[in-house]
Design an enzyme around this catalytic site. Structure first.
Site, short mmCIF file in Angstrom:
data_model
loop_
_atom_site.label_atom_id
_atom_site.label_comp_id
_atom_site.label_asym_id
_atom_site.label_seq_id
_atom_site.Cartn_x
_atom_site.Cartn_y
_atom_site.Cartn_z
N PHE A 24 0.80 -1.19 0.06
CA PHE A 24 0.01 -0.16 -0.26
C PHE A 24 0.87 1.30 0.10
O PHE A 24 1.71 1.34 0.83
CB PHE A 24 -0.66 -0.07 1.27
CG PHE A 24 -1.85 1.22 1.45
CD1 PHE A 24 -3.05 1.06 0.46
CD2 PHE A 24 -1.29 2.42 1.79
CE1 PHE A 24 -4.01 2.10 0.60
CE2 PHE A 24 -2.38 3.63 1.58
CZ PHE A 24 -3.62 3.30 1.04
N ASP B 212 9.34 2.82 1.59
CA ASP B 212 8.05 3.67 1.99
C ASP B 212 7.91 3.31 3.70
O ASP B 212 7.31 2.49 3.97
CB ASP B 212 6.93 3.14 1.42
CG ASP B 212 5.45 3.72 1.78
OD1 ASP B 212 5.52 4.54 2.67
OD2 ASP B 212 4.55 3.75 1.09
N LYS C 22 2.41 10.21 8.42
CA LYS C 22 1.80 9.83 9.89
C LYS C 22 2.70 10.37 11.06
O LYS C 22 2.50 11.64 11.22
CB LYS C 22 2.02 8.30 9.62
CG LYS C 22 0.83 7.82 8.82
CD LYS C 22 0.58 6.31 8.78
CE LYS C 22 -0.37 5.60 7.61
NZ LYS C 22 -1.65 5.68 8.05
N THR D 18 2.15 24.05 -3.83
CA THR D 18 1.86 25.17 -3.22
C THR D 18 2.59 25.32 -1.86
O THR D 18 3.32 26.24 -1.53
CB THR D 18 0.24 25.55 -3.31
OG1 THR D 18 -0.16 25.64 -4.40
CG2 THR D 18 0.19 27.19 -2.52
C1 LIG Z 1 2.90 2.62 3.77
C2 LIG Z 1 1.96 3.47 3.34
N1 LIG Z 1 2.23 4.51 2.37
C3 LIG Z 1 1.65 5.47 2.06
C4 LIG Z 1 0.23 5.62 2.91
C5 LIG Z 1 -0.51 6.93 2.11
O1 LIG Z 1 -0.46 7.92 3.04
P1 LIG Z 1 -1.79 8.86 3.17
O2 LIG Z 1 -2.92 8.14 3.67
O3 LIG Z 1 -1.19 9.98 4.10
O4 LIG Z 1 -1.66 9.54 1.87
C6 LIG Z 1 0.07 4.94 3.85
C7 LIG Z 1 -1.31 5.08 4.45
O5 LIG Z 1 -1.77 4.60 5.24
C8 LIG Z 1 0.61 3.67 4.11
O6 LIG Z 1 0.57 3.16 5.02
#
Ligand SMILES: Cc1ncc(COP(=O)(O)O)c(C=O)c1O
Length: 542
Positions: A259, A368, A399, A423
């Site tokens: 994700f 990530d 987060k 922006t």
């Molecule tokens: C591993 C990971 N990457 C990216 C995201 C996306 O972040 P956002 O919801 O702040 O766009 C999440 C969100 O849960 C995530 O867990």
């Protein structure tokens, strides 16, 4: 019914209380609390004495059949930070929450709303809802609260007059940064920069961090292929109509179950749930299988090694195949622990080998850390466990870091202004708060706390797994970033709902896992408190 407190006394449950002394039973494989029975009056007098109570003593009162536990963290310093236990007044969602959900539903789809919150009253690890229910929050706003609700250090920061302007005047950071912008970035983000990364770009959220990291990778890759950064006339013209060569057919390799966000580019690399992707056009980008490890790990060493080797082979095959298809893999994105996709782990060795593959094929390696970053696994960045000789090329975060953004190596630095831009480019007030959060993490040694309380949680979950194997399997975790599987989506959701009605907020992940994402101030006694309550939920489960 089994209270789980180890009590075999015949006395009614309301007449005696359990005083666990956390820490002494660790690693024993038994329940992580030690029964030491006292009468209610004896306990009252201990509590009344306040500072004479051992700081780590947790008092849990087992109230007849209702399994309502009240914990008293006796350490006096904690009182302003945290409540002493859950306090439930209604079912959750209660009447006020239901009414507010109804109102919201009239102007937007509110089906995802669990309940409405009272953030003013929430403290530390406890989330208070609008019906006055106070719950131990182990989900912490989808893993995004670093040091608990209303931490005094942050309240103080906001009260300082010199900080007010950062909250009122949100700048367009790329063109008009405030005087202290670089200093604040150095004090906050750069002070925790992963190995090998000198460059930082801030963003608003996790998705836009990944989205812009992809763009940086594509630009870097194109310049690498060209041998310079000067675009041709044809490239400049064709990019305006979404055509090659101005828009090359590069791809990002991602993993099944990963994700990385919900924006268009990120969504092409997100493969956790169909609901996120349905009806959205996407790219033909390669998707490799992510290891599906068998637990307990020590019983499946060979099988798991084979599983990881197979996935790595697939990665290499896909890189070769996509290059032939002229959809060259410019980068690989991976989560240190696949979070939304079901808390899927792989070994450190798997990630080291993946990094080698990326280097061998000239692809950028993007980690990530949006969900795993900022200490939840016991290291500030989860990928620090891997011991990479060659650091990642970019690391995204959001987060718990309060601001989104990404660190990257110099090679990935945009070669012209406005190429990676929006922006706001983040928000300096978040950098201010992050600097203070990092102070608290250091001052209170919160990474050690996460390791310690995570171990207590993990041991307790192992114990619950042994006692309720029909409900709990595949217990896994690093730090407090723990999880387990349940038999089905329906059972998982019911366990979450039942736990919530007993005063514990949990989150799901993947098809049937329950994940733990507490704050960094989740202490050993919170772990004991949860284990006691959840033991009751499991014992009562029908
Ligand atoms: C591993 C990971 N990457 C990216 C995201 C996306 O972040 P956002 O919801 O702040 O766009 C999440 C969100 O849960 C995530 O867990």
């Amino acid at each position: 019914m089994n209270s789980g407190c180890g009590c075999n006394a015949g006395a009614p449950k309301t007449s005696h209380l359990c005083l666990p002394v956390p820490g002494r039973d660790q690693g024993s494989g038994t329940l992580p609390f030690r029964p030491s029975w006292k009468t209610v009056d004896e306990l009252r007098s201990i509590v009344d004495q306040g500072d004479t109570v051992e700081p780590d003593i947790l008092i849990i009162s087992f109230m007849a059949l209702g399994y309502r536990y009240i914990s008293q963290a006796a350490a006096k310093t904690d009182v302003q930070l945290d409540y002493d236990g859950p306090l439930m007044k209604t079912e959750v969602p209660g009447p006020r929450s239901r009414e507010l959900t109804k109102q919201l539903s009239e102007i937007q789809n509110a089906d995802a709303v669990h309940f409405f919150c009272n953030y003013e009253e929430s403290r530390g690890n406890y989330l208070v809802d609008v019906d006055g229910n106070r719950m131990l929050d182990l989900y912490s706003q989808i893993s995004s609260i670093p040091i608990g609700y209303n931490h005094p250090a942050l309240l103080k920061l906001l009260q300082q007059p010199q900080n007010l302007s950062a909250f009122i005047n949100r700048p367009a950071l790329g063109i008009l940064p405030p005087e202290n912008f670089t200093a604040k970035l150095e004090e906050s983000l750069l002070s925790v920069a992963p190995n090998g990364m000198s460059q930082i770009i801030t963003m608003a959220c996790g998705s836009c961090s990944n989205e812009n990291a992809f763009k940086s990778i594509f630009m870097w890759y194109r310049n690498k292929e060209r041998g310079h950064s000067k675009a041709s006339k044809e490239e400049l013209e064709t990019c305006m109509i979404n055509q090659f060569p101005g828009c090359p057919d590069y791809s990002i390799l991602s993993f099944m179950g990963g994700f990385h966000g919900r924006t268009m580019g990120c969504l092409a690399t997100t493969h956790s749930k169909a609901i996120h992707k349905l009806d959205i056009p996407s790219f033909d980008w390669p998707i490799a299988p992510f290891p599906r490890l068998k637990y307990p790990l020590e019983d499946f060493v060979k099988e798991n090694q084979q599983e990881e080797a197979h996935c790595l082979e697939e990665v290499e095959d896909l890189i070769v195949k996509y290059r032939k298809k002229k959809k060259t893999v410019a980068g690989i994105i991976v989560e240190p622990i696949q979070s939304e996709g079901g808390d899927n782990h792989a070994s450190d060795d798997f990630f080291r080998k993946l990094r080698e593959i990326a280097r061998k094929h000239g692809c950028a390696f993007l980690v990530d850390e949006v969900q795993t970053g900022c200490g939840a696994t016991g290291k500030f960045w989860a990928h620090q466990y891997w011991g990479l000789e060659d650091p990642a090329d970019a690391v995204t975060f959001s987060k718990k870091m309060l601001t989104g953004g990404f660190f990257h190596k110099e090679e990935l630095r945009p070669d012209a202004p406005y190429r990676i831009f929006n922006t706001w480019l983040g928000d300096p007030s978040k950098n201010l708060m992050l600097a203070e959060v990092l102070n608290v993490i250091k001052r209170e040694n919160l990474l050690s706390n996460v390791v310690h309380s995570g171990q207590v949680l993990y041991n307790g979950l192992q114990d619950l797994q042994a006692r309720y194997p029909h409900l709990i399997s595949r217990v896994r975790g690093r730090g407090t970033f723990c999880s387990f599987d349940t038999p089905s989506d329906a059972i998982r959701n019911k366990l979450i709902a039942n736990a919530r009605n007993k005063g514990v907020v949990l989150g799901g992940s993947g098809e049937r896992s329950i994940r733990f994402r507490p704050t960094l101030v989740f202490r050993e006694h919170h772990a004991h408190l949860f284990l006691n309550i959840f033991d009751g939920v499991l014992a009562d489960f029908i």
